[in-house]
Every structure is written in structure tokens, then in C-alpha cells.
Design an enzyme around this catalytic site. Structure first.
Site, mmCIF file in Angstrom:
data_model
loop_
_atom_site.group_PDB
_atom_site.id
_atom_site.type_symbol
_atom_site.label_atom_id
_atom_site.label_comp_id
_atom_site.label_asym_id
_atom_site.label_seq_id
_atom_site.Cartn_x
_atom_site.Cartn_y
_atom_site.Cartn_z
ATOM 1 N N LYS A 1 50.399 44.679 36.577
ATOM 2 C CA LYS A 1 50.472 43.277 37.004
ATOM 3 C C LYS A 1 51.824 42.680 36.592
ATOM 4 O O LYS A 1 52.554 43.270 35.787
ATOM 5 C CB LYS A 1 49.282 42.520 36.406
ATOM 6 C CG LYS A 1 47.923 43.051 36.924
ATOM 7 C CD LYS A 1 46.736 42.339 36.276
ATOM 8 C CE LYS A 1 45.413 42.870 36.826
ATOM 9 N NZ LYS A 1 44.235 42.212 36.181
ATOM 10 N N TYR B 1 41.437 41.140 45.824
ATOM 11 C CA TYR B 1 40.401 40.624 44.912
ATOM 12 C C TYR B 1 39.301 39.868 45.656
ATOM 13 O O TYR B 1 38.686 38.973 45.097
ATOM 14 C CB TYR B 1 41.047 39.720 43.858
ATOM 15 C CG TYR B 1 41.701 40.476 42.715
ATOM 16 C CD1 TYR B 1 40.971 41.352 41.905
ATOM 17 C CD2 TYR B 1 43.052 40.300 42.425
ATOM 18 C CE1 TYR B 1 41.566 42.030 40.850
ATOM 19 C CE2 TYR B 1 43.660 40.983 41.360
ATOM 20 C CZ TYR B 1 42.897 41.846 40.579
ATOM 21 O OH TYR B 1 43.487 42.517 39.529
ATOM 22 N N ASN C 1 46.165 40.304 31.601
ATOM 23 C CA ASN C 1 45.716 41.583 31.024
ATOM 24 C C ASN C 1 46.468 42.810 31.565
ATOM 25 O O ASN C 1 45.994 43.925 31.474
ATOM 26 C CB ASN C 1 44.195 41.719 31.119
ATOM 27 C CG ASN C 1 43.683 41.690 32.548
ATOM 28 O OD1 ASN C 1 44.469 41.640 33.500
ATOM 29 N ND2 ASN C 1 42.378 41.733 32.707
ATOM 30 N N HIS D 1 45.595 46.591 36.495
ATOM 31 C CA HIS D 1 44.372 46.694 37.300
ATOM 32 C C HIS D 1 44.013 48.166 37.480
ATOM 33 O O HIS D 1 44.896 49.005 37.645
ATOM 34 C CB HIS D 1 44.586 46.091 38.695
ATOM 35 C CG HIS D 1 43.577 46.561 39.699
ATOM 36 N ND1 HIS D 1 42.309 46.030 39.766
ATOM 37 C CD2 HIS D 1 43.613 47.548 40.619
ATOM 38 C CE1 HIS D 1 41.624 46.674 40.718
ATOM 39 N NE2 HIS D 1 42.400 47.598 41.247
ATOM 40 N N GLU E 1 41.512 50.289 48.175
ATOM 41 C CA GLU E 1 42.699 49.685 47.568
ATOM 42 C C GLU E 1 43.967 50.510 47.793
ATOM 43 O O GLU E 1 45.074 50.017 47.578
ATOM 44 C CB GLU E 1 42.462 49.487 46.066
ATOM 45 C CG GLU E 1 41.410 48.421 45.772
ATOM 46 C CD GLU E 1 40.955 48.406 44.332
ATOM 47 O OE1 GLU E 1 40.116 47.550 44.003
ATOM 48 O OE2 GLU E 1 41.418 49.252 43.524
HETATM 49 P P1 ATP Z 1 40.971 44.426 37.443
HETATM 50 O O1 ATP Z 1 40.109 44.338 38.698
HETATM 51 O O2 ATP Z 1 42.213 43.566 37.538
HETATM 52 O O3 ATP Z 1 41.237 45.835 37.056
HETATM 53 P P2 ATP Z 1 38.624 44.092 35.819
HETATM 54 O O4 ATP Z 1 37.999 45.021 36.799
HETATM 55 O O5 ATP Z 1 38.606 44.487 34.388
HETATM 56 O O6 ATP Z 1 40.146 43.803 36.214
HETATM 57 P P3 ATP Z 1 37.464 41.884 37.254
HETATM 58 O O7 ATP Z 1 36.145 41.302 36.939
HETATM 59 O O8 ATP Z 1 37.596 42.749 38.459
HETATM 60 O O9 ATP Z 1 37.982 42.642 35.940
HETATM 61 O O10 ATP Z 1 38.502 40.663 37.336
HETATM 62 C C1 ATP Z 1 39.749 40.838 37.961
HETATM 63 C C2 ATP Z 1 40.808 40.125 37.170
HETATM 64 O O11 ATP Z 1 40.565 38.713 37.229
HETATM 65 C C3 ATP Z 1 40.828 40.426 35.670
HETATM 66 O O12 ATP Z 1 41.522 41.600 35.348
HETATM 67 C C4 ATP Z 1 41.544 39.202 35.132
HETATM 68 O O13 ATP Z 1 42.951 39.296 35.329
HETATM 69 C C5 ATP Z 1 40.979 38.104 36.018
HETATM 70 N N1 ATP Z 1 39.807 37.487 35.385
HETATM 71 C C6 ATP Z 1 38.556 37.992 35.280
HETATM 72 N N2 ATP Z 1 37.728 37.160 34.630
HETATM 73 C C7 ATP Z 1 38.490 36.070 34.300
HETATM 74 C C8 ATP Z 1 38.241 34.857 33.617
HETATM 75 N N3 ATP Z 1 37.042 34.576 33.124
HETATM 76 N N4 ATP Z 1 39.278 33.984 33.466
HETATM 77 C C9 ATP Z 1 40.498 34.255 33.974
HETATM 78 N N5 ATP Z 1 40.796 35.389 34.632
HETATM 79 C C10 ATP Z 1 39.815 36.284 34.797
HETATM 80 MG MG MG Z 2 38.089 44.696 38.898
#
Ligand code: ATP
Ligand code: MG
Length: 137
Positions: free
Chosen positions: A9, A49, A112, A115, A126
Site C-alpha cells: 500500500k 475493495y 497497515n 494487502h 484480483e
Molecule cells: P486487506 O484486504 O487490505 O489485505 P484485510 O483482509 O486484513 O486487509 P479487510 O477486512 O479486507 O482486512 O479490510 C481491508 C482494509 O480496510 C484493511 O487492510 C484496512 O486497511 C482497512 N480497514 C479495515 N477495517 C478498518 C477499520 N475498522 N478502520 C479503518 N480501516 C479499516
Molecule cells: Mg481483505
């Protein structure tokens, strides 16, 4: 063979973790199949997303992902999707175990740094046509 879409990211790119992240996947034994530096558009971020469209943080997530260039990668290997999720660690970096990428390198869920696909089906989506990895094909 499975494929996972891994995306560094914008904060991960800005903070200089591209090499470190590639190294961790190489050391684990996965095979790099595609790589590019890419400025993601709002439209593609929303598509990537789309499962999170209803979440309150969705607009901020789209702003975050489009805030600078990302590094898009396709990694191949047996069990790569689940293994990559383990290497990456929990969504909230403060809950992620030390030794994981997020556990070692990040502190905020909204920043974080990486992804990883959450299922082999989403890995295919994806990386496939219309994704950030393979725009037109
Ligand atoms: P990614 O899909 O990016 O690998 P993930 O699978 O661990 O992450 P997801 O639930 O798919 O988590 O959420 C996608 C992204 O959205 C997260 O990585 C984070 O950057 C953001 N995100 C998720 N939950 C929150 C939240 N509560 N507040 C802010 N941002 C969030
Ligand atoms: Mg995810």
C-alpha cells in the site's frame, strides 16, 4: 497452483518496505509471477475493495489506497493464499504477532502497509482482467 495478489500500500512504498516485503515472500519459497508500480484510480480501488462498500471506513480506505503509488504483485505457490495471510498478520497491526509483516512494521489498521487476497477465488479476481494487476487483457 494457487496465486495470491499482494499489494504494498502507499505507506509501505513511501516507508521503503518494498524490498523487505519481497524478501519475506522469496525466503518463504513462493514464486514471483508479476510486479508493477502503479497509481491506483478511485474506480479501481472501489472495485478492488467492493466487498467493503457498505463499511463506514470505505471512503477513507479508497483515499488511502489512492494516496500514492502501490506495488502490485502476483505470487504463486502451493497454499500461497493462506500462507501469505499468515506472513502478513492480522488486519489491526497492534493485534498482529511479532514476526509478521504488519506486526513488525505497522501500528494502525488504516495504515497497515500491505494487502493479501483472502481466498483463492479472490486471488484470481484480483490478478485477472479488470484488476489493478491486469488492467486490460
Ligand atoms: P486487506 O484486504 O487490505 O489485505 P484485510 O483482509 O486484513 O486487509 P479487510 O477486512 O479486507 O482486512 O479490510 C481491508 C482494509 O480496510 C484493511 O487492510 C484496512 O486497511 C482497512 N480497514 C479495515 N477495517 C478498518 C477499520 N475498522 N478502520 C479503518 N480501516 C479499516
Ligand atoms: Mg481483505
Amino acid at each position: 497452483v494457487d496465486e495470491s495478489y499482494i499489494m504494498v500500500k502507499p505507506d509501505g512504498v513511501q516507508r521503503g518496505f518494498v524490498g523487505e516485503i519481497i524478501s519475506r515472500f522469496e525466503r518463504k519459497g513462493f514464486k514471483l509471477k508479476g510486479l508493477k508500480l502503479f497509481q491506483c484510480s478511485k474506480e479501481l480501488a472501489e472495485e478492488h475493495y467492493k466487498e467493503l462498500k457498505a463499511k463506514p471506513f470505505f471512503p477513507k480506505l479508497v483515499d488511502y489506497i489512492t494516496s500514492g503509488p502501490v506495488v502490485c504483485m502476483a505470487w504463486e505457490g502451493v497454499g500461497v493464499v493462506a500462507s501469505a495471510r499468515k506472513l502478513i498478520g492480522s488486519t489491526d497491526p497492534l493485534q498482529a504477532e511479532p514476526g509478521t509483516i504488519r506486526g513488525d512494521l505497522a501500528v494502525q489498521t488504516g495504515r497497515n502497509i500491505i494487502h493479501g487476497s483472502d481466498s483463492p477465488e479472490n486471488g484470481k479476481r484480483e490478478i485477472g482482467c479488470g484488476s489493478t494487476m491486469a488492467l486490460a487483457c
